[in-house]
Motif scaffolding. Structure first.
Motif, PDB file in Angstrom:
ATOM      1  N   PHE A 101       0.846  -1.192   0.000  1.00  0.00           N
ATOM      2  CA  PHE A 101       0.000   0.000   0.000  1.00  0.00           C
ATOM      3  C   PHE A 101       0.883   1.244   0.000  1.00  0.00           C
ATOM      4  O   PHE A 101       1.983   1.237   0.562  1.00  0.00           O
ATOM      5  CB  PHE A 101      -0.890   0.039   1.244  1.00  0.00           C
ATOM      6  N   ILE A 102       0.374   2.295  -0.624  1.00  0.00           N
ATOM      7  CA  ILE A 102       0.996   3.615  -0.534  1.00  0.00           C
ATOM      8  C   ILE A 102      -0.100   4.615  -0.187  1.00  0.00           C
ATOM      9  O   ILE A 102      -1.144   4.660  -0.849  1.00  0.00           O
ATOM     10  CB  ILE A 102       1.691   4.022  -1.846  1.00  0.00           C
ATOM     11  N   THR A 103       0.144   5.367   0.886  1.00  0.00           N
ATOM     12  CA  THR A 103      -0.867   6.322   1.361  1.00  0.00           C
ATOM     13  C   THR A 103      -0.822   7.615   0.535  1.00  0.00           C
ATOM     14  O   THR A 103       0.262   8.137   0.246  1.00  0.00           O
ATOM     15  CB  THR A 103      -0.633   6.646   2.840  1.00  0.00           C
ATOM     16  N   LYS A 104      -1.970   8.069   0.120  1.00  0.00           N
ATOM     17  CA  LYS A 104      -2.083   9.339  -0.614  1.00  0.00           C
ATOM     18  C   LYS A 104      -2.237  10.487   0.377  1.00  0.00           C
ATOM     19  O   LYS A 104      -2.943  10.337   1.375  1.00  0.00           O
ATOM     20  CB  LYS A 104      -3.285   9.295  -1.562  1.00  0.00           C
ATOM     21  N   PRO A 105      -1.612  11.644   0.106  1.00  0.00           N
ATOM     22  CA  PRO A 105      -0.679  11.896  -1.008  1.00  0.00           C
ATOM     23  C   PRO A 105       0.637  11.152  -0.770  1.00  0.00           C
ATOM     24  O   PRO A 105       1.137  11.087   0.341  1.00  0.00           O
ATOM     25  CB  PRO A 105      -0.500  13.407  -0.982  1.00  0.00           C
TER      26      PRO A 105
END
Length: 389
Positions: A101-105
């Motif tokens: 997972f990559i958290t936005k922003p």
């Protein structure tokens, strides 16, 4: 690496595309879940997916589920972009099939690190897949060699009929069988079963088969050369198994032992002499009745170097059928763990005794396959049949 970016936000998509191209990747862009899935279906070279969680038409969760369900070669690393940070949301994504997972922003440095991890996994998977392909090619070549040691066809012998089946549970087998002439008046038959499975068991079975070749040489197991005509002596079955026991001890065979039944058949007198090394009893069908013959012998070969094997001679008669087999046949199991067993084997062989010998073997094996169902065979199955005409 070929990367599919699924992002409906134009700013995020352009930033992702710019960074990925800058880092040397080839980028395919989709601005909805439906477009992303269609692009994925079209392009089998996609190795990594970066997808937003919330997208029109098809969200990231459903998209990753479809990716995981797709039948395609190679592993696809899947990263979800999301503003969600709750533990339950992350678990939902991982259960659907997301790898990371990559958290936005998102942070560019973090993105690059996570991409690097994905690249390593994809390259490792590809290397392992190539290694598995090479191993499978080698195993298929080994299986072909092993099959070449089997009789090319049942021998044609006046007054007798032979048939056999050889069903490895893997590409290569620990079982081996043969039926061949020793001279004009004598046939040899055997079934051997090496403990364990896979390549080690198959290699030992091949070595055993080579040792039993009927060449008249000074140290031959089956035929021993002599200076007097006809320049050979045919070894007794108990002697053959005794020699196998001596020559293939467990200590030098990776702790593998083998069971076997070896027989010589006098074609004129119809007398068959058999010896066993821990192997299942042969089955005789005579006059519509089945009987497991109490053939003398000893323990599985390779366990005790000084083992003295016995043997038993039986008088065959017209109409008899004799079956030698490995325990993979009687120990075949159904989903409940119940075995095919000797009782069912004898009943099936008796039931189909009026059919041609080849068809009898096919019918019995069809019954075994029907019993095992989708589970399939868990052990090699070998079946060698002799009929007196």
């Amino acid at each position: 690496m070929r990367v599919l970016v699924a992002e409906d936000d134009l700013v995020s998509e352009r930033l992702l595309t710019h960074l990925l191209i800058k880092w040397g990747h080839e980028v395919i862009v989709a601005r909805s879940g439906r477009e992303a899935w269609e692009a994925f279906e079209r392009d089998e070279d996609i190795q990594l997916v970066i997808s937003d969680w919330m997208m029109p038409e098809l969200d990231g969760i459903e998209f990753v589920r479809r990716v995981r369900a797709a039948a395609r070669p190679g592993y696809v690393y899947f990263i979800l972009l999301t503003a969600k940070t709750q533990r339950e949301d992350l678990l939902t994504g991982m259960e659907a099939g997301a790898d990371d997972f990559i958290t936005k922003p998102f942070d560019a440095a973090e993105l690059r690190v996570r991409l690097g991890a994905g690249e390593r996994i994809v390259r490792l998977e590809h290397a392992l897949a190539e290694q598995n392909r090479r191993m499978r090619r080698d195993l298929e070549a080994a299986a072909a060699i092993q099959r070449s040691l089997l009789p090319p066809a049942p021998p044609e012998v006046a007054g007798y009929r032979f048939a056999w089946r050889f069903l490895p549970c893997d590409l290569v087998a620990g079982d081996i069988l043969c039926v061949h002439r020793l001279d004009e008046s004598t046939m040899a038959l055997y079934v051997l079963d090496v403990s364990g499975h896979g390549v080690p068991a198959a290699m030992l079975s091949v070595a055993l088969s080579r040792a039993l070749e009927p060449m008249p040489v000074r140290d031959g197991l089956v035929k021993r050369w002599t200076s007097e005509p006809p320049h050979y002596l045919i070894a007794e079955p108990r002697e053959v198994l005794g020699e196998l026991n001596q020559r293939f001890p467990m200590a030098s065979q990776g702790n593998l032992y083998h069971t076997g039944i070896y027989a010589t058949l006098d074609l004129a007198s119809r007398r068959i002499t058999m010896s066993r090394s821990g192997h299942p009893l042969p089955l005789l069908i005579r006059g519509g009745c089945g009987e497991f013959l109490a053939v003398d012998g000893g323990l599985p070969a390779g366990m005790y170097p000084e083992m003295d094997y016995g043997q038993t001679t039986c008088q065959l008669q017209s109409g008899d059928r004799l079956y030698l087999y490995s325990d993979g046949l009687t120990e075949a199991m159904d989903a409940r763990g119940e075995m095919f067993g000797e009782e069912q084997l004898a009943a099936a062989m008796t039931e189909f005794a009026g059919q041609p010998l080849e068809e009898t073997l096919s019918e019995v094996l069809r019954r075994v396959h029907a019993m095992t169902g989708e589970e399939g065979l868990s052990d090699d199955v070998t079946l060698l049949a002799l009929e007196v005409l």
